[in-house]
Design a protein around this motif. Structure first.
Motif, short mmCIF file in Angstrom:
data_model
loop_
_atom_site.label_atom_id
_atom_site.label_comp_id
_atom_site.label_asym_id
_atom_site.label_seq_id
_atom_site.Cartn_x
_atom_site.Cartn_y
_atom_site.Cartn_z
N VAL A 1 0.88 -1.18 0.00
CA VAL A 1 0.00 0.00 0.00
C VAL A 1 0.91 1.21 0.00
CG1 VAL A 1 -1.80 1.30 1.20
CG2 VAL A 1 -1.82 -1.21 1.27
N GLN A 2 0.91 1.94 -1.11
CA GLN A 2 1.79 3.10 -1.25
C GLN A 2 1.03 4.40 -0.99
OE1 GLN A 2 2.87 1.65 -5.30
NE2 GLN A 2 4.99 2.07 -4.70
N GLN A 3 1.74 5.38 -0.49
CA GLN A 3 1.23 6.72 -0.23
C GLN A 3 -0.07 6.69 0.59
OE1 GLN A 3 1.59 9.56 -3.47
NE2 GLN A 3 3.13 8.29 -4.48
N PHE A 4 -0.06 5.87 1.63
CA PHE A 4 -1.16 5.86 2.59
C PHE A 4 -1.19 7.20 3.33
CE2 PHE A 4 -2.54 5.00 7.04
CZ PHE A 4 -3.86 4.65 6.77
N GLY A 5 -2.35 7.80 3.40
CA GLY A 5 -2.48 9.11 4.03
C GLY A 5 -2.56 10.25 3.03
N LYS A 6 -2.46 9.93 1.74
CA LYS A 6 -2.58 10.99 0.73
C LYS A 6 -3.97 11.61 0.79
CE LYS A 6 -1.39 11.88 -4.10
NZ LYS A 6 -0.86 11.29 -5.35
N GLU B 1 -4.28 11.18 10.56
CA GLU B 1 -4.66 12.44 11.19
C GLU B 1 -3.67 13.51 10.78
OE1 GLU B 1 -5.97 13.33 15.58
OE2 GLU B 1 -3.78 13.18 15.51
N THR B 2 -4.16 14.71 10.61
CA THR B 2 -3.28 15.84 10.30
C THR B 2 -3.03 16.62 11.57
OG1 THR B 2 -4.18 16.00 8.06
CG2 THR B 2 -2.97 17.88 8.87
N GLN B 3 -1.76 16.75 11.95
CA GLN B 3 -1.37 17.45 13.17
C GLN B 3 -0.56 18.69 12.84
OE1 GLN B 3 0.82 14.64 15.56
NE2 GLN B 3 -1.02 13.52 16.19
N GLN C 1 1.49 17.98 9.49
CA GLN C 1 2.03 16.70 9.06
C GLN C 1 0.99 15.61 9.23
OE1 GLN C 1 5.17 15.13 11.53
NE2 GLN C 1 4.20 15.79 13.44
N ARG C 2 1.09 14.58 8.39
CA ARG C 2 0.20 13.43 8.50
C ARG C 2 0.79 12.44 9.49
NH1 ARG C 2 1.19 14.16 2.92
NH2 ARG C 2 -0.60 14.94 1.70
N VAL C 3 -0.06 11.94 10.38
CA VAL C 3 0.39 10.97 11.38
C VAL C 3 -0.63 9.84 11.45
CG1 VAL C 3 1.03 10.57 13.78
CG2 VAL C 3 1.52 12.79 12.72
N PRO C 4 -0.20 8.59 11.26
CA PRO C 4 -1.13 7.47 11.44
C PRO C 4 -1.47 7.27 12.91
CG PRO C 4 0.83 6.83 10.16
CD PRO C 4 1.12 8.15 10.80
N TYR C 5 -2.65 6.73 13.18
CA TYR C 5 -3.02 6.43 14.56
C TYR C 5 -3.95 5.22 14.60
CZ TYR C 5 -7.68 8.49 13.91
OH TYR C 5 -8.97 8.75 13.49
N TRP C 6 -4.06 4.63 15.78
CA TRP C 6 -5.00 3.54 16.02
C TRP C 6 -5.42 3.58 17.48
CZ3 TRP C 6 0.23 3.01 15.62
CH2 TRP C 6 0.89 2.38 16.67
N VAL C 7 -6.52 2.93 17.80
CA VAL C 7 -7.04 2.90 19.17
C VAL C 7 -7.15 1.45 19.61
CG1 VAL C 7 -8.97 3.46 20.68
CG2 VAL C 7 -8.33 5.04 18.83
#
Length: 563
Positions: free
Chosen positions: A60-65, A104-106, A190-196
């Motif tokens: 999976v490329q460019q996840f978060g685009k 998420e965008t921080q 910046q884009r930051v991945p997250y999970w709960v």
């Protein structure tokens, strides 16, 4: 410079070596360009597992685009996922049945200037790699990237200040390279991945996921109709574009189980499948340097090889992978450039017909037939009349009767103009200022019939387009084996063009469709490969086989030996 290694080490160790030694020599006992290799002793070399390195495949490329990007990762019903990531206390380990990754965008504490010098853009990696070599010969350190098209960048770690970048681009433009550009953006977020998990939210740039049974299912949404299953482990990591890549760490032979059925299909005769397995193995190992800029090795789509993990595997293709285990196609003890495509249209192409770069003597035109349908030495297809006569032939070829063996497509000047403008803007990041195409013509054709150059006359300028770029610049051609005829309206005014062609794909190397026919005739996989790659040799992986070496280096070494 040769760097020996005594054992297969972490892929991260290999990555650091790449920057320092970009022109080193690859073999089973050496580190080079984008791969660490497993050194084997003579006693080990005869075992069934003599060489099965773990590859790094960007699935999976460019996840978060897109801000809505989501990945749902699941273990098998009787298994669980293990998540590893860094925290303030060190490595943290969590276990769960599934996890949902979102983006998420921080805000950044301070604005960040993100700059890169784009030296050139290309449809194919092969031509981009040759262009990169030309810049190196000018003394400029470069890297290859693929934000969209393949691009050659001035190396970011070298030209790492605004002053250096501006000095470089001014110097380059002073030498006449006006299409070089500086891409600049000021980032405030910046884009930051997250999970709960367990009521806690985790924001991390990197995450490693594994499962006890080494199978992880990946969904791109809760309603994803085609989730993928991957063997090995998965790692989410940053790329060079401010987004992320989900990388599959997977053993080579497991990787091939997910490539062969999706490149060749599961229904062809055994010899055809075996030939594909050998080529896919060779191609993968020879091309592990492609995504150095993004810190992984190879992708999972048609820019590399189509790879779908363990989602759809079949007994026929698994058998083809197993019976060819360790076999690769070589030329002068180096892995061959094991390229392939769907249909040739009756004749394969020379490497130089499609891409720039040093000649590969084994990638030369082959009439795709068992009998004497056409004599290329006596009737060159560079001659337009010869070419049109060849394209009128329908019988006697290995691909006879297949869809796209011969094709005809008409298009209007309006559609051609819109498509050409899109192509030029995408390639150069500048909006073209012409309004319409006035004329299009083929100005150069190769001895195998491939279009080498086309000229487009607009009211502003004449635009030249070459080799495989032609397939991006115009809509109808699905190969470069074609001729064009003008179409006029009722007032005898030029209204468009008819493209008449054959084949599907670049045409270099093996025709997958042609190999079906040869297999049905009883040809073995090694005979098929000799037909499409004359002068090559099948070998089992060993320390004598080099993975990849710049061909310029080989030529230099040959001159030293002769001298």
């Amino acid at each position: 410079m040769i760097i020996p290694t005594s054992s297969f080490t972490s892929p991260r160790v290999c990555q650091h070596s790449l920057t320092v030694y970009p022109f080193s020599f690859i073999s089973l006992s050496q580190v080079i360009v984008s791969i660490c290799v497993l050194a084997v002793t003579p006693a080990q070399a005869n075992t069934q597992q003599e060489f099965n390195p773990t590859l790094e495949v960007g699935v999976v490329q460019q996840f978060g685009k897109k801000p809505t990007d989501t990945l749902i990762l699941k273990a098998k019903p009787d298994d669980h996922l293990t998540l590893r990531f860094q925290s303030e206390e060190g490595e943290k380990v969590l276990q769960t049945l599934s996890v949902i990754l979102k983006i998420e965008t921080q805000p950044l504490a301070e604005p960040l200037v993100d700059e890169r010098i784009v030296l050139s853009s290309h449809r194919s990696y092969e031509t981009a790699e040759e262009e990169a070599q030309k810049w190196r010969e000018m003394g400029i350190e470069v890297e290859l990237a693929q934000p969209d098209l393949w691009q050659v960048w001035a190396k970011r770690s070298v030209y790492n200040t605004p002053l250096l970048r501006r000095w470089l681009i001014e110097s380059i433009k002073a030498q006449g390279h006006q299409k070089v550009r500086l891409q600049t953006q000021v980032l405030k977020q910046q884009r930051v991945p997250y999970w709960v998990l367990g009521g806690f939210r985790y924001n991390r740039h990197e995450l490693l996921l594994s499962a006890t049974q080494n199978v992880i299912e990946v969904h791109k949404s809760s309603k994803d109709p085609q989730p993928m299953s991957y063997g090995g482990s998965l790692e989410l990591q940053p790329d060079a574009y401010g987004t992320y890549t989900l990388v599959n760490h997977v053993p080579l032979e497991t990787y091939l189980r997910g490539v062969v059925p999706h490149e060749m299909g599961a229904w062809p005769p055994d010899a055809s499948i075996e030939a594909q397995a050998i080529l896919s193995r060779t191609y993968a190992l020879r091309n592990l340097r492609r995504f150095e800029a993004d810190n992984y090795q190879i992708c999972a789509n048609t820019d590399c090889q189509v790879y779908k993990g363990l989602t759809e595997v079949y007994p026929s293709t698994d058998r083809g992978v197993a019976v060819t285990e360790g076999l690769v196609l070589t030329y002068n003890n180096q892995l061959a450039d094991a390229v392939y495509f769907s249909l040739s249209g009756g004749v394969t192409a020379n490497f130089h017909d499609i891409w720039d770069g040093p000649e590969r003597s084994y990638l030369r035109p082959v009439v795709d037939a068992q009998g004497q349908v056409w004599d290329l030495s006596a009737n060159s297809l560079a001659d337009e009349q010869n070419f049109r006569r060849f394209m009128s032939l329908q019988k006697g070829f290995n691909e006879e009767g297949w869809v796209d063996f011969r094709w005809r497509e008409a298009t209007s000047l309006k559609a051609m103009t819109a498509h050409l403008k899109y192509y030029l803007e995408r390639k150069y990041s500048i909006k073209p200022d012409f309004q319409t195409i006035k004329q299009v013509k083929v100005t150069q054709r190769s001895p195998s019939g491939r279009v080498l150059q086309m000229e487009v006359q607009t009211e502003k300028e004449t635009i030249k387009i070459e080799k495989d770029e032609i397939q991006n610049a115009f809509w109808p051609p699905v190969s470069t084996l074609f001729y064009i005829d003008p179409i006029y309206d009722k007032d005898k005014k030029l209204d468009g063009y008819l493209f008449v062609g054959g084949g599907f794909g670049h045409g270099v190397g093996l025709s997958q469709t042609g190999s079906y026919k040869l297999s049905e005739l009883g040809w073995s996989s090694d005979r098929i490969l000799q037909f499409y790659f004359p002068g090559t040799e099948l070998k089992r992986l060993s320390e004598s086989v080099a993975f990849w070496q710049p061909l310029q280096m080989i030529e230099n070494e040959s001159r030293v030996i002769r001298d």
